[in-house]
Design an enzyme around this catalytic site. Structure first.
Site, PDB file in Angstrom:
ATOM      1  N   CYS A 158       0.781  -1.251   0.000  1.00 49.60           N
ATOM      2  CA  CYS A 158       0.000   0.000   0.000  1.00 49.60           C
ATOM      3  C   CYS A 158       0.809   1.296   0.000  1.00 49.60           C
ATOM      4  CB  CYS A 158      -0.898   0.038   1.234  1.00 49.60           C
ATOM      5  SG  CYS A 158      -1.825  -1.451   1.569  1.00 49.60           S
ATOM      6  N   HIS A 191      -2.850   6.496   4.930  1.00 50.36           N
ATOM      7  CA  HIS A 191      -1.698   5.587   4.988  1.00 50.36           C
ATOM      8  C   HIS A 191      -0.374   6.224   4.582  1.00 50.36           C
ATOM      9  CE1 HIS A 191      -0.731   0.992   4.834  1.00 50.36           C
ATOM     10  NE2 HIS A 191      -0.268   1.619   5.893  1.00 50.36           N
TER      11      HIS A 191
HETATM   12 CA    CA Z   1      -3.152  -2.517  -0.321  1.00 53.92          CA
END
Ligand code: CA
Length: 496
Positions: free
Chosen positions: A80, A139
Site C-alpha cells: 500500500c 496511509h
Molecule cells: Ca493494499
C-alpha cells in the site's frame, strides 16, 4: 416587431445565431473534473471486465465498457504505502529510503511521508484552480514525528495539496480506529483521549490492548471510544463523503482522490452485501466496492457531470489469496500482494472520459500509477520542473489514442520488502529469486549468491521459464538499466 419585413426577420435570426456562437466561443467547456479511485488489495482478475465470472462488478464493467481498459498497468509497489506515495508524487518510493519508503508499509504512528513543498498530484490540480479532496484510506502519515491523535494532525493531506481530507490514518486493521476530518479526529471526546502504540512493552505499561473497535488490530490502543469507526459502515461513510464533495463542487472543477478500504482485511462487508456472491466475504466486499463506484457514477449523471469527468480506477497492489473457490483474484498472473511476481503489482486500470477516451477500448501499453502525476500536469497544462515527478510519464496520449506518444519503455516495481525488479517490453528481470516472494521470502543467507531471473511475459504469464542463461544479453542489458535508473535521480523523459 410587426413592422419587420421578411428580410428583417432573417437579419434578426442571423444576428441572434451569431451572438449565440460568440457566446459559446467565449465560454469553452470547463476543465474536466478528475476522480482517481484507488481500491485496496484488488487484483487484476477480480473484476468482470478483466475476465472474472464469479464476482459481481457491474458498475466497474460499465465503466470499462464506456472507456479504456489497460492490460499491462502496474502499481509501483506490491504493497500500500509506497504505491500511494508514488501515485501522489510521481516519484518511485524507493528513492526515499531515509523515510522508510523503500520497504514495508506505514503504521498509524508514522509522520507525514510526503515532504511539504514537494510537487504533488493534488498540488498541481489546486494550482490550476481545482477544488481538491482526499477521501478514504490515507496511509501516508501525519505530523513531523509520532502523531498525537488528541491534537491537530498537521502537516497532513491539507499541507501537500488537498483542500479537504476525510478518512482514516493507516489501514482498516491498524490502530487508531478513528476517522480524521482535515486536522482532527472526528467525534473525539476530550475526556477519553486516544492512547496507542505499536510497541508491546509500551502497551503493557500503559494498559493498551491489541484490540480496538471490537476486533483484533495491528498495534495497541485504549480510549477514544466515541470516535471508533464501525467496520460494517466504512464504505457507506466514505461514499457519503464522496457524494457530498461532488455535489458541493458541481459548478467548479474538482479533483477527488478516493481511496476505499475495500477489499483490505479485516474482510467485513456491510450486511447488505453478504451473500451477494457465492464465493465468500472477500468477493462480497468487492460488490461493496462496486456499489461505491456506482454511487459516484450515479451522482455524476444526476448532476450532468459525466461527460466532463475523467474517472480512473485502479488498485494499490495485487490480491492476497491465490485462489477462492475457483476465482483467481490475480487472474492468470503468478504470485500475490507484496511479491515481485506479476500478481503482486499488475492491476486493473480503467480510464473513462466520454468524448475523449474511445469507449470499449483496450490498451496493452505498459503504464504505472506513478504516471498519474505527470498525466494530471499535462491535463491542466502545467509544465513540470525537471526535478518534479521524476518517474512519472504522461498517460494522456495513451488514453486519447495518440500514436506519436512517448511510451513508457521500462518500469521498476518494488516488493513489500523493498526489493526491485524491472520490466522492459515483454521482458521482466528479477535480480535475485531468493527475494522475489516479498514478505514470504525467507531470510537470505550471508554470502548466498544472487540468482537472477529473466521471463518473457508475452509467452509466459506464470513466470515459469527462467531465460537468464538463454538470453544473457537481454538479462545484462536490463540489469544495467535497473542500476542506471536507480543511480539517476529521474527516469521521466523530457516532453517533446
Ligand atoms: Ca493494499
Amino acid at each position: 416587431m410587426k413592422y419587420l419585413t421578411l428580410t428583417g426577420w432573417h437579419l434578426l435570426i442571423i444576428t441572434l445565431a451569431s451572438l449565440m456562437v460568440m457566446a459559446h466561443a467565449a465560454s469553452p467547456t470547463p476543465p474536466p473534473n478528475v476522480i482517481v479511485i484507488l481500491a485496496d488489495d484488488v487484483g487484476w482478475g477480480d473484476l468482470g471486465c478483466y475476465g472474472a465470472t464469479k464476482t459481481k462488478t457491474p458498475n466497474l464493467d460499465v465503466l470499462a465498457k464506456g472507456g479504456m481498459r489497460f492490460t499491462d498497468a502496474h502499481a509501483s509497489a506490491a504493497v500500500c504505502t509506497p504505491t500511494r506515495y508514488a501515485l501522489l508524487t510521481g516519484q518511485y518510493s524507493w528513492r526515499r529510503d531515509a523515510a522508510g519508503l523503500n520497504k514495508g508499509v506505514a503504521n498509524g504512528d508514522s509522520p507525514l511521508l510526503i515532504p511539504v513543498g514537494s510537487t504533488t498530484l493534488p498540488g498541481i490540480m489546486k494550482k490550476a484552480g481545482y477544488r481538491t479532496a482526499a477521501i478514504g484510506k490515507w496511509h501516508l502519515g501525519f505530523g513531523t514525528s509520532t502523531p498525537d491523535y488528541n491534537k491537530d494532525l498537521s502537516p497532513g493531506p491539507l499541507e501537500i495539496g488537498f483542500d479537504e481530507f476525510f478518512g482514516f490514518p493507516a489501514t482498516n486493521d491498524r490502530v487508531p480506529t478513528v476517522y480524521v476530518r482535515d486536522h482532527r479526529v472526528l467525534g473525539l471526546d476530550p475526556a477519553d483521549p486516544i492512547n496507542y502504540t505499536y510497541d508491546a512493552k509500551t502497551a503493557a505499561a500503559g494498559g493498551m490492548k491489541k484490540w480496538a473497535a471490537g476486533r483484533d488490530r495491528i498495534g495497541f490502543m485504549s480510549g477514544g471510544k466515541a470516535a471508533w469507526w464501525k467496520d460494517e459502515t466504512i464504505a457507506d461513510t466514505f461514499t457519503h463523503e464522496v457524494v457530498g464533495f461532488i455535489e458541493r463542487n458541481k459548478q467548479q472543477p474538482f479533483f477527488l482522490y478516493f481511496a476505499p478500504h475495500d477489499v483490505h482485511p479485516p474482510i467485513i462487508p456491510n450486511p447488505r452485501f453478504v451473500g451477494s456472491t457465492t464465493l465468500g466475504k472477500r468477493a462480497d466486499m468487492l460488490s461493496e466496492l462496486d456499489w461505491s463506484v456506482g454511487e459516484i457514477m450515479k451522482t455524476l449523471e444526476r448532476l450532468g457531470l459525466t461527460k466532463n469527468t475523467l474517472i480512473i480506477f485502479s488498485s494499490d497492489n495485487g490480491a492476497s489469496p491465490y485462489n477462492e473457490k475457483g476465482h483467481l483474484p490475480n487472474g492468470p498472473w503468478h504470485g500475490k500482494k507484496s511479491q515481485l511476481w506479476e500478481g503482486g503489482h499488475r492491476e486493473p486500470f480503467i480510464a473513462h472520459w466520454p468524448g475523449h477516451i474511445a469507449p470499449g477500448t483496450t490498451s496493452d501499453d505498459l503504464v504505472c500509477l506513478v504516471d498519474l502525476t505527470a498525466t494530471a500536469a499535462a491535463l491542466v497544462g502545467e509544465n513540470l520542473a525537471s526535478e518534479a515527478a521524476p518517474d512519472s510519464f504522461n498517460l494522456l496520449p495513451a488514453m486519447l489514442g495518440n500514436p506519436k506518444q512517448i511510451k513508457r519503455d521500462h518500469l521498476i516495481v518494488m516488493s513489500g520488502k523493498g526489493d526491485l525488479a524491472i520490466r522492459q517490453g515483454q521482458w521482466k528481470y528479477i535480480p535475485d529469486l531468493a527475494l522475489v516472494d516479498g514478505w514470504d521470502a525467507g531470510p537470505k543467507k550471508p554470502n548466498q549468491p544472487a540468482k537472477p531471473a529473466l521471463y518473457d511475459l508475452s509467452t509466459d504469464k506464470g513466470e515459469t521459464k527462467n531465460l537468464v542463461l538463454e538470453k544473457p544479453q537481454i538479462a545484462k542489458r536490463m540489469a544495467e538499466l535497473l542500476e542506471k535508473i536507480k543511480s539517476a535521480k529521474s527516469s521521466r523523459p523530457a516532453e517533446p
